[in-house]
Design a protein around this motif. Structure first.
Motif, short mmCIF file in Angstrom:
data_model
loop_
_atom_site.label_atom_id
_atom_site.label_comp_id
_atom_site.label_asym_id
_atom_site.label_seq_id
_atom_site.Cartn_x
_atom_site.Cartn_y
_atom_site.Cartn_z
N CYS A 551 0.79 -1.10 -0.04
CA CYS A 551 0.06 0.01 -0.08
C CYS A 551 0.82 1.12 0.11
N ASN A 552 0.42 2.08 -0.70
CA ASN A 552 1.25 3.28 -1.08
C ASN A 552 0.58 4.61 -0.52
N GLN A 553 -0.28 4.55 0.65
CA GLN A 553 -0.99 5.66 1.34
C GLN A 553 -0.49 6.15 2.15
N PHE A 554 0.63 5.59 2.86
CA PHE A 554 1.38 6.34 3.99
C PHE A 554 2.70 6.78 3.94
N ILE A 608 -7.06 2.81 8.92
CA ILE A 608 -5.79 2.14 9.19
C ILE A 608 -4.61 3.43 9.27
N LYS A 609 -3.97 3.28 10.30
CA LYS A 609 -3.14 4.18 10.86
C LYS A 609 -1.59 4.43 10.07
N TRP A 610 -1.15 3.25 9.66
CA TRP A 610 0.06 3.32 9.02
C TRP A 610 0.47 2.14 8.42
N ASN A 611 1.61 1.91 7.67
CA ASN A 611 2.01 0.61 7.27
C ASN A 611 2.11 -0.34 8.52
#
Length: 644
Positions: A551-554, A608-611
């Motif tokens: 996932c690249n959101q963080f 979701i808070k982070w990786n």
């Protein structure tokens, strides 16, 4: 002398006629009101779907007496060209009467050309290898089962693939005057694995009741609605509560009814006859479009529908058979039952003209341009051996009658995702905007600049490719439109691996899962990848499976391509399962992650808070624990051991 007084009475002046402005104005007002009411009534009739007719799945359609003990057994079946049947057929062909010569240069315009028919019948009598063709037709497994008093025949083909290839059920429905023979070239293409999709098909191809080797009804009233009910029960009996459907011609009608009656069971409907034959709204759209075609149909497809008069004229010319079969099927059925020459001419003429109307100009109907004569005679043999031509034609009488037409079945919408393939020379054409009047999730059309009514036999490669493409789209549709709240377990979801292949999470049934979002450039990457590897090596033999989702959101810490991610994980000797890059938060979050967050909520909000957030899923597919990014994987061992 005094003058006489004039006692003549004065005539009263005629009364002035009342002003005409009031009654004329009143008349206009009343007319306008009536016109408005009439328009509103027509609008309501056209836009209000009729009620779905009740369907009695216990009604007995077979001969009496009714079996008191319900027989749901599935019995093996063999197609047989017995010596008795073959010898009788050859005798009839040998002693046929001379045919009336065709008119000069008539081709097939007056029907099947008798000169060419002689060649066909001579081949059937002397060169058609009956035993070889019997073996050919029996190459796939055939069965019979009794449903509502009728013996229903079906071909059942299960693919031979490795356990990691997903198998999905597909119901194949033939039309008239076709049979299950239409699908023989299609079957191997639908059951063989492909590089572009991660699934193959388990095929169920029944003979429609009354056609081929399926028994016809013993009393009136057995129409396409009742057939749809039987087809659904057949799939249920085979253990398929959810399945896909493909159909053309009569198979389209039955398939459309399945999508209408059983939207919770039919996962998608693929049709090579995408039309709304029984819709008043569709007819109105098509008629209005004749005044301004671009409002209805794309310019490049306009010639398939307009000028309307030309197409209606062609349809009337080609639908004479339908009027006979819809009114007096048993009369024409008697003639065809007694004469193999008549049966062959009646059926094969459709394979010429309905494949391409230009073929009528040729003396051989250009039948052999598209089909092999042996294959065409296979289909005729099925009707001859089963003696089913009369019962097959009764379907028209049960479809084209006042009762069935009043149902307006094509005006009843369905949400089942639908895909149509439109061949150039198909008998009917409807634009997508018309099809969406019924199919609310009509996802796409494939437009083909060739081909006709018998597409599975004529173009099996193209048909197979289109069916795979359609079902892949249906699966994406359900994945995108399945709300997390309706899912019960993670097994309800399908994901894609790093190569883009679909993976149904149902294959992890019975395993404990650790699901985690990963990144390659995060400060937590080294620790988490190392410890996830340790957990996998320690507990894999006990049933643990780790599912990692980049996932690249963080912080943009997973920017690479699938190839980059694969290379990164390979260098770290990762052995657990990796999937394609997804989003875990926001509107575009993967449905699986929406589900996980719904079942196991976070302490400071569900997002979701982070990786490296982690979810533990038990052996029943239910998320039972959630851990934040700062919880090291090795700290999960007590929780994993409890579930393992």
């Amino acid at each position: 002398m005094a003058k006489k007084a004039n006692h003549q009475e004065k005539k009263p002046l005629p009364k002035k006629p009342p002003s005409s402005s009031f009654p004329i104005g009143k008349l206009f007002l009343v007319t306008a009101v009536l016109a408005g009411l009439a328009s509103f009534y027509v609008y309501k009739v056209l836009t209000t779907p009729p009620d779905l007719p009740e369907l009695d799945l216990n009604q007995w359609w077979g001969p009496y007496p009714i079996d008191q003990q319900k027989d749901e057994s599935i019995r093996p079946f063999k197609i047989e060209f017995s010596d008795v049947v073959v010898n009788d057929l050859r005798e009839r062909l040998l002693h046929r009467r001379p045919f009336v010569p065709p008119l000069e240069d008539a081709g097939f315009t007056y029907g099947f050309n008798s000169n060419f028919l002689t060649r066909v019948l001579d081949y059937w009598q002397n060169s058609y290898k009956f035993k070889d063709r019997e073996m050919f037709l029996n190459q796939y497994n055939h069965y019979v089962t009794k449903i509502q008093g009728l013996d229903v025949h079906f071909m059942h083909v299960k693919p031979k693939v490795s356990p990691d290839v997903m198998v999905v059920p597909l119901l194949l429905l033939h039309g008239w005057p076709g049979s299950v023979r239409e699908f023989y070239e299609l079957v191997p293409k639908l059951t063989a694995p492909r590089d572009d999709v991660a699934f193959v098909f388990e095929l169920v191809a029944p003979s429609l009741p009354g056609a081929g080797f399926s028994q016809g009804a013993a009393r009136p009233g057995f129409g396409p609605i009742q057939i749809a009910g039987i087809m659904h029960q057949l799939m249920q009996r085979l253990g398929h509560t959810k399945y896909y459907v493909q159909g053309g011609d009569a198979g389209h009608t039955v398939g459309s009814l399945l999508a209408t009656y059983y939207p919770q069971n039919v996962l998608g409907f693929h049709t090579n006859f995408p039309t709304l034959t029984f819709s008043s709204r569709a007819s109105l759209y098509v008629f209005l479009g004749s005044f301004w075609p671009s409002l209805v149909v794309e310019p490049e497809l306009e010639s398939r529908l307009y000028p309307l008069g030309k197409h209606v004229s062609h349809l009337l010319e080609e639908s004479g058979y339908m009027h006979i079969q819809a009114t007096k099927p048993d009369t024409i059925g008697t003639a065809l039952t007694d004469s193999p020459a008549g049966l062959a001419a009646y059926i094969l003429e459709k394979f010429s003209t309905w494949t391409n109307p230009e073929f009528r100009k040729a003396g051989d109907g250009k039948l052999l341009d598209k089909f092999q004569l042996t294959h065409l005679l296979d289909n005729v043999m099925i009707y001859w051996v089963s003696n089913s031509i009369t019962t097959s034609m009764r379907l028209y009488a049960e479809t084209m009658n006042k009762k069935m037409l009043a149902v307006r079945i094509d005006d009843i919408p369905t949400d089942v995702p639908t895909w149509g393939i439109k061949f150039k020379h198909e008998l009917l054409f409807h634009p997508d905007c018309v099809l969406r009047l019924k199919y609310k999730n009509y996802v796409a059309s494939s437009v083909v600049e060739d081909g006709g009514h018998f597409a599975a036999m004529e173009m099996p490669d193209l048909m197979a490719e289109d069916i795979f493409k359609a079902v892949a789209t249906f699966r994406e549709f359900h994945e995108a439109n399945t709300p997390a709240s309706s899912a019960q377990t993670v097994y309800d979801f399908t994901v894609k691996d790093l190569n883009g292949r679909e993976v149904k999470l149902d294959q992890y049934r019975g395993h404990v899962l650790l699901i985690v979002n990963v990144a390659s450039q995060c400060g937590l990457t080294d620790t988490n990848y190392k410890q996830l590897n340790q957990l996998y090596e320690k507990y894999e033999s006990k049933g643990l499976r780790i599912l990692a989702f980049p996932c690249n959101q963080f912080g943009g810490q997973e920017p690479g391509s699938p190839e980059d991610i694969f290379k990164f994980t390979k260098n770290r000797n990762v052995k657990f399962d990796l999937f394609e890059k997804i989003e875990v938060n926001g509107d575009e979050a993967h449905p699986l992650w929406k589900f996980l967050k719904t079942i196991q909520r976070g302490t400071m909000g569900d997002f979701i808070k982070w990786n490296f957030s982690k979810f533990i899923v038990n052996k029943h597919g239910i998320p039972v624990a959630r851990f934040g990014p700062n919880t090291d994987p090795v700290d999960l061992e007590p929780y994993l051991e409890k579930e393992l």
